[in-house]
Write an enzyme that holds these catalytic residues in place. Sequence first.
Site, mmCIF file in Angstrom:
data_model
loop_
_atom_site.group_PDB
_atom_site.id
_atom_site.type_symbol
_atom_site.label_atom_id
_atom_site.label_comp_id
_atom_site.label_asym_id
_atom_site.label_seq_id
_atom_site.Cartn_x
_atom_site.Cartn_y
_atom_site.Cartn_z
ATOM 1 N N MET A 114 43.633 37.771 36.412
ATOM 2 C CA MET A 114 44.144 37.776 37.794
ATOM 3 C C MET A 114 43.013 37.756 38.821
ATOM 4 O O MET A 114 43.107 38.414 39.856
ATOM 5 C CB MET A 114 45.022 39.025 38.028
ATOM 6 C CG MET A 114 46.304 39.007 37.233
ATOM 7 S SD MET A 114 47.290 40.473 37.476
ATOM 8 C CE MET A 114 46.490 41.639 36.385
ATOM 9 N N ASP A 128 59.338 36.731 32.332
ATOM 10 C CA ASP A 128 58.308 36.685 33.362
ATOM 11 C C ASP A 128 58.116 35.247 33.798
ATOM 12 O O ASP A 128 58.424 34.328 33.062
ATOM 13 C CB ASP A 128 56.979 37.150 32.766
ATOM 14 C CG ASP A 128 56.749 38.620 32.955
ATOM 15 O OD1 ASP A 128 57.593 39.268 33.583
ATOM 16 O OD2 ASP A 128 55.713 39.114 32.468
ATOM 17 N N LYS A 181 57.715 36.679 40.411
ATOM 18 C CA LYS A 181 57.513 35.872 41.605
ATOM 19 C C LYS A 181 57.345 34.414 41.184
ATOM 20 O O LYS A 181 56.522 34.100 40.349
ATOM 21 C CB LYS A 181 56.219 36.344 42.269
ATOM 22 C CG LYS A 181 56.211 36.176 43.756
ATOM 23 C CD LYS A 181 54.967 36.876 44.273
ATOM 24 C CE LYS A 181 54.805 36.638 45.749
ATOM 25 N NZ LYS A 181 53.659 37.365 46.273
#
Length: 259
Positions: free
Chosen positions: A173, A37, A59
């Site tokens: 998050m 990750d 990402k």
Amino acid sequence: MSKGINVHLVGGGPGDPELLTVKAVRLLQEAEVVILDRLISEGILKLIPKGTSCIYAGKAPGRHYVSQDEINEMLVKVALSGRKVVRLKGGDPFVFGRGGEEALFLAEHGIQFEIIPGITAGMGCGSSLGIPLTHRGLAKSVRFVTGHSRNNGELDLNWKSLADPDTTLVIYMGLGTIGEVTSNLIAAGLPGDTPVAAVEKGSTEDERCCITTLSDLEGRVRVEGFKPPTLFIVGKVVTLAKQLNPALEDADGGLRIVG
Ligand code: SAH
């Protein structure tokens, strides 16, 4: 690798390599392929032997965005190659990590795997900063919530049930939606002076922490320029950090940035 199983979904903890489990370290050393990750810290990356192939899934600036479907497919493909695979995920694989989806996908494809728990960021950041997530008289329970909304729409959270002064909230998050989160919690009855810790890159050498209140959180986070990965710990337990972690102590009002 254990019991002839070649695929391991491994929790990497909050970032400090010494917070990895012994099993995670062993599997990283034995792996032929590691699928990573973007949240994996430099310190943990250094534990992967030089000859191991590393595949970055996730990402990251300047890199192609790999969707969850593509990650799932990649996992199955690498697993079917018969090599020893570690899928390394930040924190615990099953806490907001989509590890459950990856595991289901492997199961649907008849691939045997093992899950290695990791210290989830909320626990790692809380305990290492001197913030007990539960504490007699201050918090009877703890809830992990995500501030991430699907398709950037409105957050679908039960604010009334979250606005409980006897519960510690850990918000993952939540940087992008922190204004929405704080105003909803206050509107649902959580006092604006409820203490909050914002923690960026907790447990790593670059850790920054700011102790503030629910009303001031959004402003503080913007002024200090907090960046992901950041989480928020909301609740009376945050006040204990001052006694349990002298490095955080502040002379005027507890608004302190460390890092
Ligand atoms: N599976 C992970 C969470 C993945 S979601 C776990 O169990 O910890 C990613 C979010 O986790 C980030 O946006 C941030 O809110 C939080 N996070 C992960 N590592 C962190 C760290 N070292 N410091 C602060 N927050 C962190």
